[in-house]
Design an enzyme around this catalytic site. Structure first.
Site, PDB file in Angstrom:
ATOM      1  N   SER A  17      35.407  37.529  33.060  1.00  0.00           N
ATOM      2  CA  SER A  17      36.813  37.116  33.118  1.00  0.00           C
ATOM      3  C   SER A  17      36.976  35.964  32.142  1.00  0.00           C
ATOM      4  CB  SER A  17      37.221  36.644  34.523  1.00  0.00           C
ATOM      5  OG  SER A  17      38.514  36.063  34.511  1.00  0.00           O
TER       6      SER A  17
ATOM      7  N   TYR B 193      37.285  30.738  42.498  1.00  0.00           N
ATOM      8  CA  TYR B 193      37.202  31.874  41.577  1.00  0.00           C
ATOM      9  C   TYR B 193      36.608  31.438  40.237  1.00  0.00           C
ATOM     10  CZ  TYR B 193      38.611  36.010  38.926  1.00  0.00           C
ATOM     11  OH  TYR B 193      38.618  37.141  38.138  1.00  0.00           O
TER      12      TYR B 193
END
Length: 244
Positions: free
Chosen positions: A140, A153
């Site tokens: 990501s 996250y």
């Protein structure tokens, strides 16, 4: 033809990667929480043949599931040479978390970091014996920079990118090549859930779904990576549909 383990293949990026890999002639071992999710689809072994696709129960947070998946794949196909880590979860837990959110932090770390770690460890003998083993990890852009207040996250993804670098170091001499794929907004169910929720912890963007990177775009990149020789595999692919 390669034989691939792909996690998170029931939807989103993982499913697009699996569908493209099957179309390209590869054999697939798909690790899924829910085996029924792919029944009566193009990835159903009852439709495409068990010699092409294996479905295996797999939960990324369960270390025993990783070894069981590897063992089942070796028994079914005789071996494998590539792993694509696509399973992952999102978390909104911020830096100043509530006591009740500690479990979610641990769960996020287990799925996003330890899941790929456990599976890679279990798969390592197969990858190392091939000479041209491949590992692709869906990290990501949140593993490269932190935006907003999404501490759990971002921490899990930064750690995952570091793990990818160590995988590369460890496997280089054995011909294992690792690529960390780092997309920004991708038009998936996860992105829709992020954008539909509260924005007090994440700076949302006014971007239409069609303007986002599509799962099929990532699948095309994954497919090209699998074709490259050891001497030409990039370590990192940063893919962003917005200017940062």
């Amino acid at each position: 033809m390669r034989t691939l383990l792909i996690s998170g293949a029931s939807r989103g990026i993982g499913r697009a990667v699996a569908e493209r890999a099957l179309a390209d002639g590869h054999r697939l071992s798909l690790g899924l929480r829910d085996l029924e999710a792919l029944r009566q689809t193009s990835l159903d072994p009852d439709l495409v043949g068990s010699e092409r696709v294996l479905l295996q129960p797999y939960a990324a947070e369960d270390p025993a599931a990783a070894q069981a998946w590897v063992d089942s794949t070796v028994e079914h196909f005789g071996g494998f040479d590539s792993v694509i880590h696509s399973a992952g979860i999102f978390s909104r837990v911020p830096l100043l978390f509530e006591p009740s959110e500690e479990h979610e932090i641990a769960h996020t770390i287990n799925v996003n970091l330890m899941g790929p770690w456990w599976l890679t460890r279990a798969a390592w003998p197969q990858l190392a014996s091939h000479g041209e083993g491949r590992i692709q990890v869906l990290v990501s852009m949140s593993g490269k920079r932190s935006k907003g207040r999404l501490a759990a996250y971002s921490a899990s993804k930064f750690a995952l990118l570091g793990l990818c670098q160590t995988m590369r170091n460890e496997g280089w001499a054995a011909g294992i090549r690792v690529t960390a794929i780092c997309p920004g907004w991708v038009n998936t169910d996860m992105a829709a859930a992020v954008r539909s929720g509260s924005s007090d912890r994440w700076p949302t963007q006014a971007m239409e779904a069609e303007a986002m990177t599509q799962p099929e775009d990532i699948a095309s990149m994954s497919a090209e990576l699998l074709k490259l020789p050891n001497r030409a595999v990039p370590f990192e692919l940063a893919v962003n549909s917005s200017l940062e």
